[in-house]
Design an enzyme around this catalytic site. Structure first.
Site, short mmCIF file in Angstrom:
data_model
loop_
_atom_site.label_atom_id
_atom_site.label_comp_id
_atom_site.label_asym_id
_atom_site.label_seq_id
_atom_site.Cartn_x
_atom_site.Cartn_y
_atom_site.Cartn_z
N ALA A 64 31.19 73.64 78.92
CA ALA A 64 31.81 72.61 78.94
C ALA A 64 32.39 71.41 79.44
O ALA A 64 33.69 73.28 80.52
CB ALA A 64 32.38 72.27 77.14
N GLY A 108 29.28 76.78 76.25
CA GLY A 108 28.30 75.45 76.16
C GLY A 108 27.05 76.32 77.24
O GLY A 108 25.81 75.54 76.94
N GLU A 111 25.88 78.43 74.72
CA GLU A 111 24.89 77.82 73.75
C GLU A 111 24.11 77.20 74.35
O GLU A 111 22.49 76.72 73.64
CB GLU A 111 25.90 76.57 73.04
CG GLU A 111 27.42 77.63 72.22
CD GLU A 111 28.10 76.59 72.22
OE1 GLU A 111 29.55 76.29 72.90
OE2 GLU A 111 28.78 76.28 70.53
N GLU A 131 35.74 81.04 74.99
CA GLU A 131 36.35 79.15 74.27
C GLU A 131 37.55 80.42 73.35
O GLU A 131 38.97 79.12 73.91
CB GLU A 131 35.54 78.39 72.95
CG GLU A 131 34.98 77.39 73.99
CD GLU A 131 33.23 78.59 73.93
OE1 GLU A 131 32.65 79.88 74.47
OE2 GLU A 131 32.48 77.88 73.94
N1 CAA Z 1 34.74 73.46 83.60
C1 CAA Z 1 35.14 72.54 84.86
N2 CAA Z 1 35.13 73.28 85.71
C2 CAA Z 1 35.12 74.92 85.78
C3 CAA Z 1 34.23 75.53 84.84
C4 CAA Z 1 34.17 74.49 83.44
N3 CAA Z 1 33.43 75.19 82.21
N4 CAA Z 1 33.37 76.55 85.09
C5 CAA Z 1 33.92 76.68 86.70
N5 CAA Z 1 34.44 75.65 87.00
C6 CAA Z 1 35.51 75.22 88.65
C7 CAA Z 1 35.92 75.82 88.48
O1 CAA Z 1 37.20 74.88 88.34
C8 CAA Z 1 36.41 76.22 90.04
O2 CAA Z 1 36.59 74.74 90.92
P1 CAA Z 1 37.23 74.47 92.54
O3 CAA Z 1 36.70 75.26 92.83
O4 CAA Z 1 37.82 73.02 91.96
O5 CAA Z 1 38.66 75.26 92.07
C9 CAA Z 1 34.40 76.79 90.42
O6 CAA Z 1 33.80 75.76 89.12
C10 CAA Z 1 34.35 77.99 91.01
O7 CAA Z 1 34.41 78.94 89.30
P2 CAA Z 1 36.13 80.04 89.87
O8 CAA Z 1 36.32 79.73 91.03
O9 CAA Z 1 36.47 80.23 88.93
O10 CAA Z 1 34.44 80.84 89.80
P3 CAA Z 1 34.46 81.88 90.17
O11 CAA Z 1 33.48 82.93 90.83
O12 CAA Z 1 35.78 82.90 90.15
O13 CAA Z 1 34.60 82.75 87.87
C11 CAA Z 1 33.93 82.53 86.20
C12 CAA Z 1 33.62 81.85 87.50
C13 CAA Z 1 34.42 83.29 85.28
C14 CAA Z 1 32.71 81.53 85.24
C15 CAA Z 1 34.91 80.76 86.31
O14 CAA Z 1 34.38 79.75 87.02
C16 CAA Z 1 35.48 80.64 84.62
O15 CAA Z 1 35.79 81.36 84.02
N6 CAA Z 1 35.12 79.07 84.32
C17 CAA Z 1 35.46 78.49 82.87
C18 CAA Z 1 34.49 79.62 81.98
C19 CAA Z 1 34.83 78.68 80.18
O16 CAA Z 1 35.86 79.20 79.95
N7 CAA Z 1 33.53 77.86 79.34
C20 CAA Z 1 33.71 77.84 77.98
C21 CAA Z 1 34.59 76.61 78.44
S1 CAA Z 1 35.09 75.27 76.40
C22 CAA Z 1 33.36 75.28 76.08
O17 CAA Z 1 32.10 75.45 76.47
C23 CAA Z 1 33.31 74.33 74.49
C24 CAA Z 1 31.46 74.38 73.96
O18 CAA Z 1 31.15 75.12 73.14
C25 CAA Z 1 31.53 73.34 73.59
#
Ligand code: CAA
Length: 257
Positions: A64, A108, A111, A131
């Site tokens: 998400a 998500g 999921e 999460e």
């Molecule tokens: N939401 C918004 N933006 C996101 C994102 C997310 N879930 N995941 C990545 N991005 C964005 C980053 O903020 C970054 O943006 P900027 O370039 O503007 O800074 C861009 O995508 C690239 O990401 P990274 O620089 O972090 O890339 P990385 O290779 O270093 O890491 C990753 C990749 C491990 C996937 C890391 O991005 C990450 O941990 N992302 C979040 C994953 C997460 O926590 N997902 C769960 C979300 S909550 C959810 O999903 C709730 C539900 O059940 C409905």
């Protein structure tokens, strides 16, 4: 027309590509609205027999959109059913839906893959429900579908520790259907979808409904449901065509009826 997703068709197969690469396909409401609408459109299209959802080489979807939801209030979420409102749509799709996953399928995104009927993973695929790191919870079916898919012990580990699985682990645990090299992912998934879409559509729908019953109800109810689905097959012209074609040693000519 939204550019959060791209759609195309390959014969009887529809391909939906998640298209927010700069955000690793983070699932905001615009993307999920577009995905929900596309799925319903293809589900209603008689010319389509299977749907493939894919992302990019680095991420299927990283979850998400955290930026979008960081400041929502509890009432905002209740009122507009942010995040979750399109997930029921995916469940309504009657045709087979395949996920072609390369790179991150997190939160998500994982999921979304779990909500699909078949998951084809590239070697690079990585699955996690992280999460807990945000003090959030996998809220798009993750706490429910993951235990069904891989069992409680592995699911608890993934949900409580944010453990990430690589493609081989995900295959071993039953989270994915098969693993292919990255450069084969799309071609192999489209070929699989084309093979499925070539079968009789009403039979595919009946099988999907029956297998889903195994997840959702008791064995007794499921067996009864399956038996009715089997009996109903005898009302299908395609079923008679399929059996007679086998006996005549010829290729069946399915009319999807
Ligand atoms: N939401 C918004 N933006 C996101 C994102 C997310 N879930 N995941 C990545 N991005 C964005 C980053 O903020 C970054 O943006 P900027 O370039 O503007 O800074 C861009 O995508 C690239 O990401 P990274 O620089 O972090 O890339 P990385 O290779 O270093 O890491 C990753 C990749 C491990 C996937 C890391 O991005 C990450 O941990 N992302 C979040 C994953 C997460 O926590 N997902 C769960 C979300 S909550 C959810 O999903 C709730 C539900 O059940 C409905």
């Amino acid at each position: 027309m939204s550019n959060e997703i791209l759609t195309e068709t390959h014969g009887r197969v529809a391909l939906v590509t998640l298209n927010r690469p700069a955000q690793l396909n983070a699932l905001n409401d615009a993307l999920m609205d577009a995905l929900g609408a596309a799925l319903l459109r293809f589900d209603a299209d008689d010319g389509i027999g299977a749907i493939v959802i894919t992302g990019g080489p680095k991420a299927f979807a990283a979850g998400a959109d955290i930026g979008a939801m960081a400041d929502w209030s509890c009432m905002d979420v209740h009122r507009d059913r942010f995040i979750t409102r399109n997930w029921e749509t995916i469940r309504q799709v009657r045709k087979p839906v395949l996920a072609a996953v390369a790179g991150y399928a997190m939160g998500g995104g994982c999921e979304l893959a779990l909500a699909c009927d078949i998951v084809v993973a590239a070697d690079s695929a990585r699955f996690a429900l992280p999460e807990i790191k945000l003090a959030m919870l996998p809220g798009a079916g993750g706490t429910q579908r993951l235990p069904h898919a891989i069992g409680k012990a592995k699911a608890m580990d993934m949900c409580l520790s944010a453990r990430m699985l690589d493609a081989q682990e995900a295959d071993r645990y039953g989270l994915v259907s098969r693993v292919v090299p990255d450069d084969r992912l799309l071609d192999d998934t489209l070929a699989l979808a084309a093979r499925i879409a070539g079968y009789s559509l009403p039979a595919l729908v009946a099988i999907k409904e029956s297998v889903n019953r195994a997840w959702e109800g008791t064995l007794t109810e499921g067996i009864l449901f399956e038996r009715r689905a089997l009996y109903t097959r005898f009302a299908s012209a395609d079923a008679h065509e399929g059996m007679h074609a086998f006996l005549a040693k010829r290729t069946p000519d399915f009319q999807h009826r």
